[in-house]
Scaffold this motif. Structure first.
Motif, mmCIF file in Angstrom:
data_model
loop_
_atom_site.group_PDB
_atom_site.id
_atom_site.type_symbol
_atom_site.label_atom_id
_atom_site.label_comp_id
_atom_site.label_asym_id
_atom_site.label_seq_id
_atom_site.Cartn_x
_atom_site.Cartn_y
_atom_site.Cartn_z
ATOM 1 N N TRP A 99 43.508 36.881 38.388
ATOM 2 C CA TRP A 99 42.058 36.982 38.190
ATOM 3 C C TRP A 99 41.564 38.387 38.507
ATOM 4 O O TRP A 99 40.713 38.933 37.802
ATOM 5 C CB TRP A 99 41.345 35.951 39.063
ATOM 6 C CG TRP A 99 41.681 34.533 38.716
ATOM 7 C CD1 TRP A 99 42.199 34.055 37.549
ATOM 8 C CD2 TRP A 99 41.528 33.399 39.576
ATOM 9 N NE1 TRP A 99 42.372 32.692 37.631
ATOM 10 C CE2 TRP A 99 41.972 32.259 38.855
ATOM 11 C CE3 TRP A 99 41.067 33.216 40.873
ATOM 12 C CZ2 TRP A 99 41.963 30.970 39.385
ATOM 13 C CZ3 TRP A 99 41.054 31.926 41.414
ATOM 14 C CH2 TRP A 99 41.499 30.827 40.671
ATOM 15 N N LEU A 100 42.117 38.987 39.566
ATOM 16 C CA LEU A 100 41.750 40.365 39.904
ATOM 17 C C LEU A 100 42.208 41.334 38.809
ATOM 18 O O LEU A 100 41.474 42.267 38.447
ATOM 19 C CB LEU A 100 42.349 40.757 41.249
ATOM 20 C CG LEU A 100 41.727 40.098 42.480
ATOM 21 C CD1 LEU A 100 42.561 40.402 43.730
ATOM 22 C CD2 LEU A 100 40.290 40.568 42.686
ATOM 23 N N TYR A 107 36.153 39.306 41.380
ATOM 24 C CA TYR A 107 36.777 38.757 40.165
ATOM 25 C C TYR A 107 35.862 37.832 39.383
ATOM 26 O O TYR A 107 36.091 37.617 38.189
ATOM 27 C CB TYR A 107 38.133 38.104 40.460
ATOM 28 C CG TYR A 107 38.169 36.775 41.196
ATOM 29 C CD1 TYR A 107 37.655 35.605 40.652
ATOM 30 C CD2 TYR A 107 38.821 36.682 42.431
ATOM 31 C CE1 TYR A 107 37.740 34.404 41.310
ATOM 32 C CE2 TYR A 107 38.921 35.480 43.100
ATOM 33 C CZ TYR A 107 38.378 34.340 42.534
ATOM 34 O OH TYR A 107 38.468 33.128 43.198
#
Length: 278
Positions: A154-155, A260
């Motif tokens: 997600w990051l 995120y």
């Protein structure tokens, strides 16, 4: 699948974002409504009109005390909602009455009167959330997935989308030895905490394995009609910390999740989030 309007994330599990505006297309909602009709007929349910705020799944009252929910297959974040309700067994969340995994259908008890806590005074709403969280956060294992297997992706996606605070988020995330044995709600905020009789219950779980501090950030930047302020955020963090949660981990997760999910794209909220670890 729900995504923040400022970022599209294509991962095995899509991170839940309670402030997203990407509702299902009308054609997709009609497909889910058709499935709901089939399930209702088989289960002997009388469906009412769908709930107005149900934008990511078909959700409608089913008789006097139940709700039928049909979740689209693309909403992978909700894969284990029924499993979580089954584990909680009515303790802190609405009770699971019946499920059909193949059609992604679940029948749950309806909260009565079902009003959420967004209109309550902030200290009262926070106290309710703290108490409810302590009931929901409990040991669990399979089939729930571990947040640590998904946060890095997600990051990465958020960084490709130009999200703010990613370097700081990565630094903080690297310092976390993430728990993997506690069931977390995943979308824990005012609009998913409803009055039920004399108490309160949670709905709409995006259940995964992690640690309680992971659940707090979504409460910090809600309800929808509000904007984060430093004073209010600090008071809320103090309330969760007083109940035994780790204050430093709450702060770290707020930066990581804010980065995120794109929450930190708002300049005012970015300043508040950055200030939590400044």
């Amino acid at each position: 699948m729900p995504t923040h309007p400022m970022a599209t994330r294509l991962s095995a599990v899509t991170p839940p974002d309670e402030r997203d505006d990407d509702a299902l297309a009308p054609s997709r909602m009609r497909e889910l409504e058709h499935t709901a009709g089939e399930v209702a007929a088989e289960w002997g349910l009388e469906l009412g009109p769908p709930y107005r705020l149900a934008r990511y799944a078909f959700v409608a009252p089913a008789g006097p005390g139940a709700v039928l929910k049909i979740t689209p297959a693309e909403d992978d974040e909700s894969d284990h909602e029924a499993d979580a309700l089954e584990l909680w067994a009515g303790d802190g969340a609405v009770r699971l009455l019946r499920r059909d995994p193949a059609r992604r259908a679940l029948l749950a008890e309806r909260a009565d009167p079902g009003t959420d806590i967004s209109a309550l005074p902030d200290d009262e709403a926070t106290a309710i959330a703290v108490g409810l969280g302590q009931r929901l956060w409990r040991p669990a294992g399979a089939p729930f997935r571990w947040i640590g297997d998904h946060v890095p992706a997600w990051l990465d996606q958020a960084e490709r989308d130009g999200a703010e605070l990613i370097p700081l988020a990565r630094e903080l995330y690297a310092g976390l030895d993430i728990g993997r044995a506690t069931l977390v709600h995943g979308d824990f905020h005012h609009h998913n905490i409803l009055r039920h009789g004399e108490g309160y219950v949670a709905i709409d779980a995006k259940a995964m394995l992690g640690e309680p501090e992971f659940d707090v950030p979504s409460f910090l930047w809600n309800p929808l009609a509000s904007t984060m302020t430093a004073g209010r955020t600090e008071r809320r963090i103090a309330a969760f910390a007083a109940a035994g949660l780790d204050e430093g981990r709450i702060r770290a997760w707020t930066v990581v999740r804010g980065a995120y999910l794109g929450i930190a794209e708002d300049p005012e909220e970015a300043d508040v989030i950055r200030g939590l670890v400044g």
